[in-house]
Design a protein around this motif. Structure first.
Motif, PDB file in Angstrom:
ATOM      1  N   VAL A  21       0.758  -1.024   0.009  1.00  0.00           N
ATOM      2  CA  VAL A  21       0.022   0.253   0.084  1.00  0.00           C
ATOM      3  C   VAL A  21       0.687   1.283   0.000  1.00  0.00           C
ATOM      4  CG1 VAL A  21      -1.806   1.433   1.379  1.00  0.00           C
ATOM      5  CG2 VAL A  21      -2.018  -1.051   1.032  1.00  0.00           C
ATOM      6  N   GLY A  22       0.525   2.106  -0.837  1.00  0.00           N
ATOM      7  CA  GLY A  22       1.236   3.504  -0.909  1.00  0.00           C
ATOM      8  C   GLY A  22       0.714   4.395  -1.718  1.00  0.00           C
ATOM      9  N   SER A  23       1.032   5.582  -1.778  1.00  0.00           N
ATOM     10  CA  SER A  23       0.369   6.517  -2.840  1.00  0.00           C
ATOM     11  C   SER A  23       0.752   6.161  -4.448  1.00  0.00           C
ATOM     12  CB  SER A  23       0.752   7.993  -2.457  1.00  0.00           C
ATOM     13  OG  SER A  23       2.379   8.244  -2.739  1.00  0.00           O
ATOM     14  N   LYS A  24       1.876   5.635  -4.384  1.00  0.00           N
ATOM     15  CA  LYS A  24       2.234   5.613  -6.043  1.00  0.00           C
ATOM     16  C   LYS A  24       2.450   4.006  -6.316  1.00  0.00           C
ATOM     17  CE  LYS A  24       5.578   9.358  -5.698  1.00  0.00           C
ATOM     18  NZ  LYS A  24       6.931   9.918  -5.975  1.00  0.00           N
ATOM     19  N   CYS A  25       1.631   3.147  -5.675  1.00  0.00           N
ATOM     20  CA  CYS A  25       1.707   1.619  -5.808  1.00  0.00           C
ATOM     21  C   CYS A  25       0.310   1.586  -6.598  1.00  0.00           C
ATOM     22  CB  CYS A  25       1.524   0.819  -4.587  1.00  0.00           C
ATOM     23  SG  CYS A  25       3.279   0.835  -3.530  1.00  0.00           S
ATOM     24  N   ALA A  26       0.532   0.674  -7.491  1.00  0.00           N
ATOM     25  CA  ALA A  26      -0.359   0.235  -8.243  1.00  0.00           C
ATOM     26  C   ALA A  26      -1.588  -0.550  -7.408  1.00  0.00           C
ATOM     27  CB  ALA A  26      -0.191  -0.622  -9.532  1.00  0.00           C
ATOM     28  N   SER A  27      -2.835  -0.277  -8.015  1.00  0.00           N
ATOM     29  CA  SER A  27      -3.840  -0.993  -7.151  1.00  0.00           C
ATOM     30  C   SER A  27      -3.827  -2.341  -7.485  1.00  0.00           C
ATOM     31  CB  SER A  27      -5.289  -0.269  -7.718  1.00  0.00           C
ATOM     32  OG  SER A  27      -5.233   1.072  -7.420  1.00  0.00           O
ATOM     33  N   PRO A  28      -4.245  -3.215  -6.665  1.00  0.00           N
ATOM     34  CA  PRO A  28      -4.247  -4.825  -6.817  1.00  0.00           C
ATOM     35  C   PRO A  28      -5.223  -5.096  -7.709  1.00  0.00           C
ATOM     36  CG  PRO A  28      -5.375  -4.212  -4.879  1.00  0.00           C
ATOM     37  CD  PRO A  28      -4.794  -2.939  -5.162  1.00  0.00           C
ATOM     38  N   SER A  29      -5.146  -6.280  -8.471  1.00  0.00           N
ATOM     39  CA  SER A  29      -5.945  -6.619  -9.451  1.00  0.00           C
ATOM     40  C   SER A  29      -7.347  -6.964  -8.848  1.00  0.00           C
ATOM     41  CB  SER A  29      -5.448  -7.900 -10.296  1.00  0.00           C
ATOM     42  OG  SER A  29      -6.407  -8.383 -11.090  1.00  0.00           O
ATOM     43  N   LEU A  30      -8.259  -6.445  -9.134  1.00  0.00           N
ATOM     44  CA  LEU A  30      -9.622  -6.858  -8.879  1.00  0.00           C
ATOM     45  C   LEU A  30     -10.401  -7.916  -9.446  1.00  0.00           C
ATOM     46  CD1 LEU A  30     -10.883  -3.347  -7.602  1.00  0.00           C
ATOM     47  CD2 LEU A  30      -9.664  -4.850  -6.561  1.00  0.00           C
ATOM     48  N   LYS A  31      -9.569  -8.511 -10.366  1.00  0.00           N
ATOM     49  CA  LYS A  31     -10.113  -9.812 -11.209  1.00  0.00           C
ATOM     50  C   LYS A  31     -10.318 -10.995 -10.315  1.00  0.00           C
ATOM     51  CE  LYS A  31      -8.810  -8.089 -15.696  1.00  0.00           C
ATOM     52  NZ  LYS A  31      -8.427  -8.615 -17.236  1.00  0.00           N
ATOM     53  N   ASN A  32      -9.533 -10.937  -9.170  1.00  0.00           N
ATOM     54  CA  ASN A  32      -9.594 -12.038  -8.258  1.00  0.00           C
ATOM     55  C   ASN A  32     -10.505 -11.808  -6.943  1.00  0.00           C
ATOM     56  OD1 ASN A  32      -8.683 -13.351  -5.561  1.00  0.00           O
ATOM     57  ND2 ASN A  32      -7.364 -14.310  -6.921  1.00  0.00           N
ATOM     58  N   THR A  33     -11.352 -12.630  -6.758  1.00  0.00           N
ATOM     59  CA  THR A  33     -12.568 -12.144  -6.107  1.00  0.00           C
ATOM     60  C   THR A  33     -12.099 -12.177  -4.606  1.00  0.00           C
ATOM     61  OG1 THR A  33     -14.293 -13.601  -7.283  1.00  0.00           O
ATOM     62  CG2 THR A  33     -14.744 -13.223  -5.065  1.00  0.00           C
ATOM     63  N   SER A  34     -11.414 -12.895  -3.996  1.00  0.00           N
ATOM     64  CA  SER A  34     -10.795 -12.945  -2.551  1.00  0.00           C
ATOM     65  C   SER A  34     -10.082 -11.561  -2.487  1.00  0.00           C
ATOM     66  CB  SER A  34      -9.933 -14.086  -2.286  1.00  0.00           C
ATOM     67  OG  SER A  34      -8.673 -13.845  -3.106  1.00  0.00           O
ATOM     68  N   ILE A  35      -9.205 -11.124  -3.550  1.00  0.00           N
ATOM     69  CA  ILE A  35      -8.741  -9.564  -3.438  1.00  0.00           C
ATOM     70  C   ILE A  35      -9.841  -8.736  -3.534  1.00  0.00           C
ATOM     71  CG2 ILE A  35      -7.129  -8.091  -4.443  1.00  0.00           C
ATOM     72  CD1 ILE A  35      -5.765 -10.608  -3.088  1.00  0.00           C
ATOM     73  N   LEU A  36     -10.841  -8.873  -4.329  1.00  0.00           N
ATOM     74  CA  LEU A  36     -11.986  -8.082  -4.215  1.00  0.00           C
ATOM     75  C   LEU A  36     -12.646  -7.613  -2.971  1.00  0.00           C
ATOM     76  CD1 LEU A  36     -13.899  -5.884  -5.982  1.00  0.00           C
ATOM     77  CD2 LEU A  36     -15.206  -8.186  -6.508  1.00  0.00           C
TER      78      LEU A  36
END
Length: 299
Positions: free
Chosen positions: A262-277
């Motif tokens: 997590v950070g201001s410049k970090c890419a958002s995690p892939s929300l294609k994975n339901t558990s991550i979503l």
């Protein structure tokens, strides 16, 4: 994938996660799954390439009788990531100002552990030891300006460490609702909660026998379910400790609690994975345990 409802229930019982509510939801989800089994075979490749649990989760959400859907979760997930990103950006600004006031060069980088329970941070590694005192002072001042609790908890949830985030919430709730000390509770091999006082025992017994039981409306507990949530929390021996690993380098804060940073410049995690979503949907508001309580086995 479980072959039938019985095998799924056995799995949940073995983990001490079974409850009236979860059993009903799983039954509904499995029923919908088998109804669509034949029609979905032609599109199985598309489903597996996206997330093989997406349909099951969506069906389970619908079967629960709530208005929640994967679409709702995606909205909440996006909001969570915006909240975390903005908080990190605000901390970056505060930290750079504090370091400058302490006379610390901009190229100094360091790592630290942030204890959510105490609200304190301890530097574990620094690129130049002679600036250790100045960096620690700057860090303490920056944290007074921008709290790191939201970032730390969000990072833990995103990386699947929900029990550490929710432990203090459940600890306070048990004491307030039932006068129960969480340290006196444990779970035996059969999944039974041991050490409950009379008031909590009565509540858990009521949950097992009353199909309309709602711990939230009846006792003011954080979630509708009681026993399954408590079992998850007290079964994790490390849950009472919530320490997030972080670093500050190049003017940016970054967490290191698992695969997702997590950070201001970090890419958002892939929300294609339901558990991550689901985790992302809960990460922006750690005080709300509803999603985890309802679908914790899918987190």
């Amino acid at each position: 994938m479980f072959r039938n409802i019985s095998s799924m229930r056995s799995y949940m019982n073995a983990r001490g996660l079974s409850s009236r509510g979860s059993s009903r939801r799983l039954t509904s989800a499995m029923s919908l799954h088998y109804q669509n089994k034949v029609s979905s075979s032609s599109s199985s490749l598309k489903i597996s390439s996206y997330d093989r649990f997406s349909n099951t989760v969506n069906n389970s959400l619908q079967a629960s009788g709530t208005s929640v859907s994967l679409g709702d979760c995606r909205v909440k997930a996006a909001q969570s990531m915006i909240t975390l990103s903005k908080t990190c950006a605000n901390f970056d600004s505060a930290m750079k100002k504090s370091l400058s006031n302490e006379g610390v060069p901009e190229n100094i980088s360091f790592e630290f552990d942030y204890d959510v329970n105490s609200g304190e941070a301890t530097i574990t590694e620094i690129s130049d030891e002679k600036y250790l005192s100045g960096v620690q002072s700057a860090l303490n001042k920056a944290m007074k300006s921008v709290s790191l609790e939201t970032v730390a908890n969000g990072s833990k949830i995103l990386n699947g460490k929900m029990t550490e985030v929710y432990y203090p919430v459940v600890e306070k709730a048990l004491n307030k609702c039932f006068g129960q000390d969480i340290s006196e509770l444990s779970v035996d091999r059969r999944g039974n909660i041991l050490g409950m006082n009379k008031k909590m025992r009565q509540a858990v017994t009521s949950e097992l026998t009353d199909i309309s039981f709602d711990a939230q409306s009846r006792y003011g507990f954080p979630t509708k379910e009681l026993a399954s949530v408590v079992k998850n929390i007290i079964s994790d021996k490390s849950a009472s400790k919530n320490v997030s690993h972080m670093s500050f380098s190049g003017g940016s804060l970054k967490t290191s609690d698992g695969d997702i940073s997590v950070g201001s410049k970090c890419a958002s995690p892939s929300l294609k994975n339901t558990s991550i979503l689901l985790r992302a949907a809960a990460a922006g508001n750690p005080g709300s345990m509803d999603l985890w309580a309802e679908y914790g086995d899918l987190f």
